[in-house]
Design a protein around this motif. Structure first.
Motif, PDB file in Angstrom:
ATOM      1  N   ALA B  85       0.852  -1.194   0.000  1.00  0.00           N
ATOM      2  CA  ALA B  85       0.000   0.000   0.000  1.00  0.00           C
ATOM      3  C   ALA B  85       0.887   1.243   0.000  1.00  0.00           C
ATOM      4  N   TYR B  86       0.267   2.373  -0.324  1.00  0.00           N
ATOM      5  CA  TYR B  86       0.951   3.656  -0.190  1.00  0.00           C
ATOM      6  C   TYR B  86       0.765   4.149   1.230  1.00  0.00           C
ATOM      7  N   THR B  87       1.848   4.581   1.863  1.00  0.00           N
ATOM      8  CA  THR B  87       1.725   5.109   3.221  1.00  0.00           C
ATOM      9  C   THR B  87       1.920   6.612   3.228  1.00  0.00           C
ATOM     10  N   ILE B  88       1.236   7.242   4.194  1.00  0.00           N
ATOM     11  CA  ILE B  88       1.407   8.666   4.469  1.00  0.00           C
ATOM     12  C   ILE B  88       2.268   8.762   5.718  1.00  0.00           C
ATOM     13  N   GLU B  89       3.407   9.417   5.617  1.00  0.00           N
ATOM     14  CA  GLU B  89       4.338   9.505   6.748  1.00  0.00           C
ATOM     15  C   GLU B  89       5.017  10.869   6.772  1.00  0.00           C
ATOM     16  N   TRP B  90       5.627  11.181   7.882  1.00  0.00           N
ATOM     17  CA  TRP B  90       6.617  12.230   7.876  1.00  0.00           C
ATOM     18  C   TRP B  90       7.897  11.643   7.292  1.00  0.00           C
ATOM     19  N   PRO B  91       8.739  12.474   6.669  1.00  0.00           N
ATOM     20  CA  PRO B  91      10.010  11.966   6.170  1.00  0.00           C
ATOM     21  C   PRO B  91      10.779  11.290   7.309  1.00  0.00           C
ATOM     22  N   ALA B  92      11.479  10.208   6.996  1.00  0.00           N
ATOM     23  CA  ALA B  92      12.200   9.448   8.013  1.00  0.00           C
ATOM     24  C   ALA B  92      13.320   8.678   7.339  1.00  0.00           C
ATOM     25  N   GLY B  93      14.251   8.202   8.145  1.00  0.00           N
ATOM     26  CA  GLY B  93      15.323   7.402   7.569  1.00  0.00           C
ATOM     27  C   GLY B  93      16.150   6.746   8.647  1.00  0.00           C
ATOM     28  N   LEU B  94      16.966   5.804   8.236  1.00  0.00           N
ATOM     29  CA  LEU B  94      17.845   5.114   9.183  1.00  0.00           C
ATOM     30  C   LEU B  94      19.047   6.004   9.519  1.00  0.00           C
ATOM     31  N   VAL B  95      19.499   5.887  10.764  1.00  0.00           N
ATOM     32  CA  VAL B  95      20.664   6.646  11.225  1.00  0.00           C
ATOM     33  C   VAL B  95      21.925   5.882  10.827  1.00  0.00           C
TER      34      VAL B  95
END
Lengths: 211, 211
Positions: B85-95
């Protein structure tokens, strides 16, 4: 009823083949992306989702109301083996087969907190951690209306074997600050969904953008 | 640069042995609980956590400021294979290894959104989904200050191969309502952390408890 209490300790961590797992499975998803490229993704899935319910879990955002005490919320503290730490969360639980989110919320809330509650709203289905798992949940807001004679101690819980859940009641005016304090404690971690809700309230009350 | 666009499609889902997985592993945790009983728990873990960072990921709660437009937030929409599915998120990423949360936030925000941002706060470490995984994250609040001449379209992204991330800018006054609307769309699901933050703001503005 056992009263012996000690700090939980992990004795062994080992690789678990999906074929031997009862609750969680590891899957390889092969897919074709937006530009026609074949790709793979590694996914952790719950084995327990009911096809009928279509949702894994509910969490109960709760408000405890009393005629002469300020509005408060009940948080649960429990040892979580995945983190080897105590987590601060709203009460939550898995949805049983054939159960509606509202039913699961009232049942689980009673089991974990001892309180009867009424449901005030049910959220859309939300993705728990979209980069890693298909696990999903609904936030069910509930209300507990106490009487003047009800004490500050919550009633007896009806926990399943192996569940050790401590309950704390926090005035809503101290909600965010108390989570920040908990996060500083040894071997303690606040659950992300709970923290984000409290951070949203904090943001609404303190932001300098006029929002 | 490829412009061909089609709906992503899953072609195969298969059991994945932990030994063959690169990103996620399935573990059996054996532990002794509070009353001295030996128990086990099944856990999904990320294989990528840097021992130095101690945190898997950051999410960027962001406010876009412009002299003559209302405060807004940038959301990302992307196909997530775990959910199909398409998700709605705030931008995020791995450290990355050796990276502070603030650094990871500024780097990932630039890559995913094209915008330079400044960090206004960093949350404690939070548990992503405590019953199932040890995955954790920090919420980093950031601010983008645009100039009068900056348009409404975000600048170019610097995406990694295989990343297809659509950006939408939502006025903060419509934040919660827009998430509820997204959740009604076909093949679309809102990420729980984002929804909980917006629900916290909504609760603060609309609750009848005087909170």
């Amino acid at each position: 009823m056992s009263v012996k209490t000690q700090e939980p300790v992990i004795t062994r961590v080992s690789d678990l083949p999906t074929s031997e797992a009862r609750w969680v499975a590891l899957k390889k998803v092969e897919y074709v992306d937006q530009v026609g490229t074949a790709r793979t993704w590694e996914v952790a899935v719950r084995k327990t989702r009911s096809a009928k319910a279509g949702v894994d879990a509910v969490a109960m955002g709760n408000i405890i109301l009393h005629p002469s005490r300020p509005p408060a919320t009940l948080l649960v503290i429990q040892y979580r083996p995945p983190l080897d730490a105590y987590t601060i969360e709203w009460p939550a639980g898995l949805v049983d087969a054939g159960e509606a989110a509202e039913e699961a919320a009232v049942r689980e809330f009673k089991e974990e907190t001892g309180y009867d509650c009424s449901v005030t709203s049910v959220s859309p289905i939300q993705a728990a951690d979209p980069g890693m798992t298909n696990a999903n949940m609904q936030l069910v807001m509930v209300e507990v209306q106490l009487k003047e004679e009800d004490g500050e101690e919550p009633p007896l819980q009806r926990l399943e074997d192996g569940e050790h859940i401590q309950r704390v009641i926090v005035p809503m005016s101290e909600f965010y600050d108390r989570l920040v304090e908990y996060a500083k404690q040894d071997r303690t971690i606040v659950a992300a969904k709970l923290f984000h809700f409290a951070a949203g309230i904090h943001f609404a009350k303190t932001n300098r953008y006029g929002i």
